[in-house]
Design an enzyme around this catalytic site. Structure first.
Site, PDB file in Angstrom:
ATOM      1  N   GLU A  35       7.824   2.328   4.335  1.00 47.19           N
ATOM      2  CA  GLU A  35       7.271   1.260   3.491  1.00 47.19           C
ATOM      3  C   GLU A  35       8.328   0.717   2.523  1.00 47.19           C
ATOM      4  OE1 GLU A  35       4.690  -0.274   4.078  1.00 47.19           O
ATOM      5  OE2 GLU A  35       3.440   1.060   5.267  1.00 47.19           O
ATOM      6  N   TYR A 118       0.693  -1.890  -3.093  1.00 48.88           N
ATOM      7  CA  TYR A 118       0.636  -1.884  -1.634  1.00 48.88           C
ATOM      8  C   TYR A 118       1.138  -0.545  -1.071  1.00 48.88           C
ATOM      9  CZ  TYR A 118       1.887  -2.231   3.132  1.00 48.88           C
ATOM     10  OH  TYR A 118       1.998  -1.916   4.451  1.00 48.88           O
ATOM     11  N   ASP A 136      -1.343  -6.543   2.346  1.00 53.10           N
ATOM     12  CA  ASP A 136       0.014  -7.096   2.280  1.00 53.10           C
ATOM     13  C   ASP A 136      -0.061  -8.614   2.467  1.00 53.10           C
ATOM     14  OD1 ASP A 136      -0.329  -7.571   4.964  1.00 53.10           O
ATOM     15  OD2 ASP A 136       1.517  -6.580   5.605  1.00 53.10           O
TER      16      ASP A 136
END
Ligand code: SF4
Length: 288
Positions: A35, A118, A136
């Site tokens: 991520e 997120y 997102d």
């Protein structure tokens, strides 16, 4: 409006890309690293870097035991290298505060360096299987089109989480799939410039499509041109430092032929201010 969950789940099961972080057993650390890398960087560029990173530092403790300069060097040309420093700091925090285990709690994740809404939710949902909305930019675009009938979403905000939460099924596993599926649909079907409505599982309920694709003001921030930018100058300085590490480079020898000396010097100053470089004795080093 009929829910989007059922068609998204069916579509995702047959169409999702096989990506490393979606494989069983990938783990919370791998999810966290992926991520970090996926912020601002396309999937195809991330995958080889991710594999190399996890091969070198398979746990947070392994990365924490290395120096920040090694992290910045390993980050290589992935761009936005502050992410490497933040990831290193997060690894130290995970070692020191959480016994080396990536935390599961969203608030504990949010307290780590470099982790926002997120990423915290993505780790809790995709690595630990918890039930939270994960939103997102792709999800926001899909919701804007299907629900609001708008070509592009408005500015991001907390309301995005609430509206995605309203779409999630009660079943935890299905909720995780809907989160992933909305992102995936936005990434490969409902793209910003060329949506492929003919293969979209939400075509029948898409308000934007039903309205005949009205244009709306595109409020996304434009990415500044890289060529000739301060970012390019920072990248050039960092490359020199990475190539020389662990030794430093005399300040006079840091990209001496850069076309705009003022821009180069600003780049050096900003790298020092960001903690990505250190000046010492007339030389510049990666952080030690
Ligand atoms: S129908 Fe077209 S615009 Fe609507 S969600 Fe699907 S791909 Fe996007």
């Amino acid at each position: 409006m009929p829910g989007i969950a059922a068609p998204l789940i069916a579509w995702y099961r047959g169409n999702a890309r096989d990506l490393p972080w979606r494989r069983p057993g990938f783990g919370a650390w791998g999810t966290l690293v992926s991520e970090f890398m996926l912020q601002q960087t396309p999937v195809a560029r991330v995958i080889p870097h991710l594999e190399a990173w996890l091969g070198r530092w398979p746990t947070p403790a392994d990365l924490a035991a290395a120096g920040p300069a090694e992290a910045v060097t390993q980050w290589a040309n992935l761009g936005y290298p502050r992410r490497a420093l933040w990831l290193h700091r997060a690894a130290v925090e995970i070692r020191d505060r959480h016994g080396g285990i990536v935390p599961r709690d969203v608030h504990a994740l949010l307290a780590l360096t470099g982790i926002g809404d997120y990423t915290a939710r993505a780790v809790a949902v995709f690595a630990y299987g918890d039930r939270h909305p994960v939103v997102d930019t792709n999800t926001r675009r899909v919701l804007a089109r299907v629900v609001d009938g708008a070509a592009q979403p408005g500015p991001p905000g907390k309301a995005d989480l609430a509206r995605m939460a309203a779409e999630l099924p009660a079943d935890i596993d299905e909720a995780a799939i809907v989160n992933a599926a909305a992102m995936e649909l936005g990434a490969i079907v409902c793209t910003a410039r060329a949506p492929r409505c003919d293969v979209c599982p939400l075509a029948a309920q898409c308000a934007w499509r039903a309205a005949g694709y009205p244009a709306s003001e595109d409020r996304r921030r434009r990415q500044a041109k890289y060529e000739g930018s301060d970012r390019q100058a920072r990248g050039a300085v960092l490359k020199v430092l990475r190539d020389a590490a662990p030794a430093g480079v005399r300040l006079d020898d840091v990209v001496p032929d850069w076309p705009d000396a003022g821009q180069r010097d600003r780049a050096i100053d900003s790298l020092i201010a960001d903690g990505l470089a250190e000046a010492d004795g007339g030389a510049l080093f990666l952080p030690r």
